[in-house]
Design a protein around this motif. Structure first.
Motif, PDB file in Angstrom:
ATOM      1  N   MET A   1      -0.587  14.509  20.059  1.00 20.21           N
ATOM      2  CA  MET A   1      -1.045  13.906  18.820  1.00 20.21           C
ATOM      3  C   MET A   1      -0.319  12.589  18.592  1.00 20.21           C
ATOM      4  O   MET A   1       0.891  12.508  18.734  1.00 20.21           O
ATOM      5  N   THR A   2      -1.062  11.562  18.228  1.00 17.15           N
ATOM      6  CA  THR A   2      -0.465  10.299  17.840  1.00 17.15           C
ATOM      7  C   THR A   2       0.266  10.514  16.527  1.00 17.15           C
ATOM      8  O   THR A   2      -0.188  11.281  15.684  1.00 17.15           O
ATOM      9  N   LYS A   3       1.384   9.826  16.351  1.00 14.53           N
ATOM     10  CA  LYS A   3       2.133   9.986  15.104  1.00 14.53           C
ATOM     11  C   LYS A   3       1.282   9.578  13.915  1.00 14.53           C
ATOM     12  O   LYS A   3       0.662   8.522  13.905  1.00 14.53           O
ATOM     13  N   GLY A   4       1.285  10.441  12.923  1.00 20.40           N
ATOM     14  CA  GLY A   4       0.590  10.126  11.692  1.00 20.40           C
ATOM     15  C   GLY A   4       1.538   9.454  10.716  1.00 20.40           C
ATOM     16  O   GLY A   4       2.654   9.067  11.078  1.00 20.40           O
ATOM     17  N   LYS A   5       1.092   9.332   9.478  1.00 14.95           N
ATOM     18  CA  LYS A   5       1.942   8.768   8.430  1.00 14.95           C
ATOM     19  C   LYS A   5       2.033   9.766   7.288  1.00 14.95           C
ATOM     20  O   LYS A   5       1.037  10.350   6.872  1.00 14.95           O
ATOM     21  N   ALA A   6       3.246   9.946   6.808  1.00 13.83           N
ATOM     22  CA  ALA A   6       3.481  10.793   5.639  1.00 13.83           C
ATOM     23  C   ALA A   6       4.064   9.914   4.543  1.00 13.83           C
ATOM     24  O   ALA A   6       5.116   9.302   4.720  1.00 13.83           O
ATOM     25  N   PHE A   7       3.329   9.838   3.450  1.00 10.99           N
ATOM     26  CA  PHE A   7       3.767   9.078   2.286  1.00 10.99           C
ATOM     27  C   PHE A   7       4.445  10.061   1.345  1.00 10.99           C
ATOM     28  O   PHE A   7       3.842  11.058   0.947  1.00 10.99           O
ATOM     29  N   VAL A   8       5.702   9.773   1.027  1.00 11.73           N
ATOM     30  CA  VAL A   8       6.534  10.735   0.311  1.00 11.73           C
ATOM     31  C   VAL A   8       6.967  10.123  -1.014  1.00 11.73           C
ATOM     32  O   VAL A   8       7.678   9.116  -1.042  1.00 11.73           O
ATOM     33  N   ILE A   9       6.516  10.744  -2.105  1.00 16.41           N
ATOM     34  CA  ILE A   9       6.963  10.308  -3.429  1.00 16.41           C
ATOM     35  C   ILE A   9       8.244  11.082  -3.732  1.00 16.41           C
ATOM     36  O   ILE A   9       8.287  12.308  -3.608  1.00 16.41           O
ATOM     37  N   VAL A  10       9.305  10.370  -4.065  1.00 17.12           N
ATOM     38  CA  VAL A  10      10.643  10.960  -4.156  1.00 17.12           C
ATOM     39  C   VAL A  10      11.186  10.867  -5.580  1.00 17.12           C
ATOM     40  O   VAL A  10      11.129   9.809  -6.213  1.00 17.12           O
ATOM     41  N   GLY A  11      11.731  11.977  -6.040  1.00 19.80           N
ATOM     42  CA  GLY A  11      12.391  12.034  -7.333  1.00 19.80           C
ATOM     43  C   GLY A  11      12.971  13.433  -7.510  1.00 19.80           C
ATOM     44  O   GLY A  11      12.635  14.352  -6.767  1.00 19.80           O
ATOM     45  N   HIS A  12      13.842  13.565  -8.472  1.00 17.12           N
ATOM     46  CA  HIS A  12      14.433  14.883  -8.732  1.00 17.12           C
ATOM     47  C   HIS A  12      13.495  15.721  -9.601  1.00 17.12           C
ATOM     48  O   HIS A  12      12.422  15.263 -10.003  1.00 17.12           O
ATOM     49  N   ARG A  13      13.924  16.922  -9.884  1.00 13.31           N
ATOM     50  CA  ARG A  13      13.130  17.877 -10.668  1.00 13.31           C
ATOM     51  C   ARG A  13      12.765  17.268 -12.030  1.00 13.31           C
ATOM     52  O   ARG A  13      13.592  16.640 -12.688  1.00 13.31           O
ATOM     53  N   HIS A  14      11.505  17.454 -12.410  1.00 11.76           N
ATOM     54  CA  HIS A  14      10.965  17.017 -13.709  1.00 11.76           C
ATOM     55  C   HIS A  14      10.968  15.488 -13.861  1.00 11.76           C
ATOM     56  O   HIS A  14      11.187  14.981 -14.963  1.00 11.76           O
ATOM     57  N   TRP A  15      10.685  14.770 -12.777  1.00 12.90           N
ATOM     58  CA  TRP A  15      10.635  13.310 -12.849  1.00 12.90           C
ATOM     59  C   TRP A  15       9.226  12.755 -12.865  1.00 12.90           C
ATOM     60  O   TRP A  15       9.029  11.561 -12.873  1.00 12.90           O
ATOM     61  N   GLY A  16       8.224  13.611 -12.765  1.00  9.07           N
ATOM     62  CA  GLY A  16       6.849  13.137 -12.805  1.00  9.07           C
ATOM     63  C   GLY A  16       6.178  13.014 -11.447  1.00  9.07           C
ATOM     64  O   GLY A  16       5.096  12.437 -11.353  1.00  9.07           O
ATOM     65  N   LYS A  17       6.789  13.558 -10.397  1.00  9.53           N
ATOM     66  CA  LYS A  17       6.197  13.459  -9.052  1.00  9.53           C
ATOM     67  C   LYS A  17       4.827  14.140  -9.013  1.00  9.53           C
ATOM     68  O   LYS A  17       3.834  13.533  -8.614  1.00  9.53           O
ATOM     69  N   SER A  18       4.791  15.405  -9.403  1.00  7.27           N
ATOM     70  CA  SER A  18       3.548  16.175  -9.317  1.00  7.27           C
ATOM     71  C   SER A  18       2.478  15.632 -10.257  1.00  7.27           C
ATOM     72  O   SER A  18       1.304  15.531  -9.883  1.00  7.27           O
ATOM     73  N   TRP A  19       2.866  15.268 -11.477  1.00  9.76           N
ATOM     74  CA  TRP A  19       1.901  14.708 -12.426  1.00  9.76           C
ATOM     75  C   TRP A  19       1.315  13.406 -11.901  1.00  9.76           C
ATOM     76  O   TRP A  19       0.117  13.149 -12.048  1.00  9.76           O
ATOM     77  N   SER A  20       2.146  12.602 -11.275  1.00 14.90           N
ATOM     78  CA  SER A  20       1.674  11.320 -10.735  1.00 14.90           C
ATOM     79  C   SER A  20       0.725  11.542  -9.562  1.00 14.90           C
ATOM     80  O   SER A  20      -0.284  10.831  -9.429  1.00 14.90           O
ATOM     81  N   LEU A  21       1.031  12.530  -8.708  1.00 13.38           N
ATOM     82  CA  LEU A  21       0.128  12.830  -7.593  1.00 13.38           C
ATOM     83  C   LEU A  21      -1.192  13.405  -8.105  1.00 13.38           C
ATOM     84  O   LEU A  21      -2.256  13.113  -7.549  1.00 13.38           O
ATOM     85  N   LYS A  22      -1.127  14.198  -9.153  1.00  9.13           N
ATOM     86  CA  LYS A  22      -2.356  14.728  -9.746  1.00  9.13           C
ATOM     87  C   LYS A  22      -3.210  13.581 -10.282  1.00  9.13           C
ATOM     88  O   LYS A  22      -4.426  13.566 -10.119  1.00  9.13           O
ATOM     89  N   GLU A  23      -2.570  12.619 -10.886  1.00  5.99           N
ATOM     90  CA  GLU A  23      -3.279  11.436 -11.401  1.00  5.99           C
ATOM     91  C   GLU A  23      -3.855  10.607 -10.246  1.00  5.99           C
ATOM     92  O   GLU A  23      -5.001  10.155 -10.308  1.00  5.99           O
ATOM     93  N   LEU A  24      -3.088  10.425  -9.200  1.00  6.24           N
ATOM     94  CA  LEU A  24      -3.527   9.647  -8.033  1.00  6.24           C
ATOM     95  C   LEU A  24      -4.800  10.223  -7.430  1.00  6.24           C
ATOM     96  O   LEU A  24      -5.710   9.491  -7.047  1.00  6.24           O
ATOM     97  N   SER A  25      -4.860  11.553  -7.356  1.00  9.64           N
ATOM     98  CA  SER A  25      -5.979  12.222  -6.681  1.00  9.64           C
ATOM     99  C   SER A  25      -7.032  12.760  -7.649  1.00  9.64           C
ATOM    100  O   SER A  25      -7.950  13.460  -7.218  1.00  9.64           O
ATOM    101  N   ARG A  26      -6.878  12.446  -8.926  1.00  9.10           N
ATOM    102  CA  ARG A  26      -7.790  12.952  -9.957  1.00  9.10           C
ATOM    103  C   ARG A  26      -7.888  14.481  -9.911  1.00  9.10           C
ATOM    104  O   ARG A  26      -8.960  15.055 -10.026  1.00  9.10           O
ATOM    105  N   GLY A  27      -6.745  15.114  -9.672  1.00  6.79           N
ATOM    106  CA  GLY A  27      -6.661  16.563  -9.688  1.00  6.79           C
ATOM    107  C   GLY A  27      -7.049  17.251  -8.393  1.00  6.79           C
ATOM    108  O   GLY A  27      -6.958  18.464  -8.286  1.00  6.79           O
ATOM    109  N   LYS A  28      -7.444  16.504  -7.395  1.00 10.92           N
ATOM    110  CA  LYS A  28      -7.867  17.087  -6.114  1.00 10.92           C
ATOM    111  C   LYS A  28      -6.666  17.165  -5.165  1.00 10.92           C
ATOM    112  O   LYS A  28      -5.593  16.647  -5.443  1.00 10.92           O
ATOM    113  N   TYR A  29      -6.878  17.820  -4.011  1.00 10.91           N
ATOM    114  CA  TYR A  29      -5.805  17.978  -3.033  1.00 10.91           C
ATOM    115  C   TYR A  29      -5.953  17.028  -1.846  1.00 10.91           C
ATOM    116  O   TYR A  29      -5.310  17.208  -0.818  1.00 10.91           O
ATOM    117  N   SER A  30      -6.817  16.035  -2.026  1.00 12.67           N
ATOM    118  CA  SER A  30      -6.922  14.952  -1.055  1.00 12.67           C
ATOM    119  C   SER A  30      -7.474  13.745  -1.793  1.00 12.67           C
ATOM    120  O   SER A  30      -8.024  13.861  -2.891  1.00 12.67           O
TER     121      SER A  30
END
Length: 152
Positions: A1-30
């Motif tokens: 497999m050719t190397k892919g890319k992993a984009f990693v949003i970084v922050g500590h607990r309760h910093w808004g990582k998951s909420w921001s990803l939910k906003e980015l994807s409009r609630g979807k998992y892709s």
């Protein structure tokens, strides 16, 4: 497999990582950015059980998914499996987008340390988001710009 890319949003607990990803994807998992489908795991390594995040990574490798988005807590000093997660991502070029300051107004001010940034740089490219008091929408917009610059 050719190397892919992993984009990693970084922050500590309760910093808004998951909420921001939910906003980015409009609630979807892709989401699609610049014609590339990116598979998202909003759960971070600081959300038990971490086995769900590791399973997501292993499945992505088995399915030859080229672009991933995950959330990560950079607490290298505790046994929350940061190193385990990063080791599992060896098939990916890692692009870390770090939320420098806690975005949670209900908690005392906190920030990602220089030591944590140094440790992340040992694993991949790092860009730091320094704004304070940003909403999940603002964070998602800036994270999308970061991805757009780096997507294959």
């Amino acid at each position: 497999m050719t190397k892919g890319k992993a984009f990693v949003i970084v922050g500590h607990r309760h910093w808004g990582k998951s909420w921001s990803l939910k906003e980015l994807s409009r609630g979807k998992y892709s989401t699609v950015i610049k014609g590339y489908k990116l598979f998202i795991k909003r759960m971070s390594n600081d959300d038990p059980p971490v086995s769900r995040l590791l399973k997501f990574i292993l499945e992505a490798i088995q399915l030859s998914r080229q672009c991933l988005i995950i959330a990560l807590c950079p607490d290298f000093d505790t046994e929350n499996t940061v190193t385990t997660v990063l080791d599992k991502l060896e098939n990916y070029d890692l692009k870390f987008w770090v939320i420098k300051h806690s975005q949670n107004p209900n908690l005392p001010p906190r920030e990602i340390t220089d030591q944590e940034l140094t440790q992340l740089r040992q694993h991949g490219q790092v860009e730091v988001f320094k704004r304070k008091g940003a909403t999940p929408e603002q964070i998602a917009k800036e994270f999308r710009r970061f991805i757009e610059k780096s997507v294959p």
